[in-house]
Design an enzyme around this catalytic site. Sequence first.
Site, PDB file in Angstrom:
ATOM      1  N   ILE A 110      -9.195  -0.894  -5.128  1.00 20.45           N
ATOM      2  CA  ILE A 110      -9.443  -1.067  -3.763  1.00 20.45           C
ATOM      3  C   ILE A 110     -10.059   0.100  -3.372  1.00 20.45           C
ATOM      4  O   ILE A 110      -9.417   1.223  -2.989  1.00 20.45           O
ATOM      5  CB  ILE A 110      -8.472  -1.394  -2.799  1.00 20.45           C
ATOM      6  CG1 ILE A 110      -7.550  -2.798  -3.137  1.00 20.45           C
ATOM      7  CG2 ILE A 110      -9.026  -1.920  -1.320  1.00 20.45           C
ATOM      8  CD1 ILE A 110      -6.374  -3.309  -2.485  1.00 20.45           C
ATOM      9  N   LYS A 161      -1.227  -1.168  -4.067  1.00 21.32           N
ATOM     10  CA  LYS A 161      -2.488  -0.262  -4.086  1.00 21.32           C
ATOM     11  C   LYS A 161      -1.750   1.031  -4.000  1.00 21.32           C
ATOM     12  O   LYS A 161      -0.937   1.472  -3.052  1.00 21.32           O
ATOM     13  CB  LYS A 161      -3.288  -0.548  -2.692  1.00 21.32           C
ATOM     14  CG  LYS A 161      -4.398   0.396  -2.837  1.00 21.32           C
ATOM     15  CD  LYS A 161      -5.101   0.113  -1.406  1.00 21.32           C
ATOM     16  CE  LYS A 161      -6.049   1.099  -1.332  1.00 21.32           C
ATOM     17  NZ  LYS A 161      -6.937   0.891   0.267  1.00 21.32           N
ATOM     18  N   TYR A 195       0.827  -1.074   0.012  1.00 20.16           N
ATOM     19  CA  TYR A 195      -0.100  -0.031   0.075  1.00 20.16           C
ATOM     20  C   TYR A 195       0.720   1.145   0.099  1.00 20.16           C
ATOM     21  O   TYR A 195       1.686   1.446   0.980  1.00 20.16           O
ATOM     22  CB  TYR A 195      -1.000  -0.101   1.348  1.00 20.16           C
ATOM     23  CG  TYR A 195      -1.934   0.977   1.188  1.00 20.16           C
ATOM     24  CD1 TYR A 195      -2.481   1.894   0.271  1.00 20.16           C
ATOM     25  CD2 TYR A 195      -2.812   1.093   2.418  1.00 20.16           C
ATOM     26  CE1 TYR A 195      -3.288   2.771   0.131  1.00 20.16           C
ATOM     27  CE2 TYR A 195      -3.947   1.913   2.298  1.00 20.16           C
ATOM     28  CZ  TYR A 195      -4.150   2.717   1.319  1.00 20.16           C
ATOM     29  OH  TYR A 195      -5.024   3.550   1.479  1.00 20.16           O
TER      30      TYR A 195
END
Length: 169
Positions: free
Chosen positions: A81, A39, A11
């Site tokens: 996401i 992400k 992330y």
Amino acid sequence: AAATSLPVILYNIPGRTAVRISNETLLRLAEIDNIVAVKDATGDFNGASELVAKAPPDFELIAGDDMSTFALVCLGGTGVISVTSHVAGERMKQMIELASAGDLEGARKIHHELIPLYQGLFITTSPIPVKAAMALVGQPVGPPRLPLVPATEDEIGRIKKAMEDAGVL
């Protein structure tokens, strides 16, 4: 990654961590078998383009910011996401599928229709707005945990308007 056999998604969110994972580091991490994606919430489309071009074919770039989903998919990203998908999942899915198939006009149309919702779900600290939005669509998920508090009546009104403007309500 070595501590699990499960797939790992990195992330990259410097806005919350004050540290950005460089593409050089991401590319090194992408060589590890079970690190499968990042992400990306950097807002750096040049960096995203470079990452997609240099990453192994099975390493995915996933949008971590709803507003950037259309652009990142156009650059070779594979999805998102998402916060918005909690209340407009089918439309987000359709936008991604259209962009991936090359129907940029159709995907862009959905992206533009969803802009009020992207903005409305971030009028205050997440997940406060999306919890209010879920209640508005008949799926109450309960209040946020302290120290967060539920959306105010004014915030609920603004979220509802954003949902109406996006065609969700």
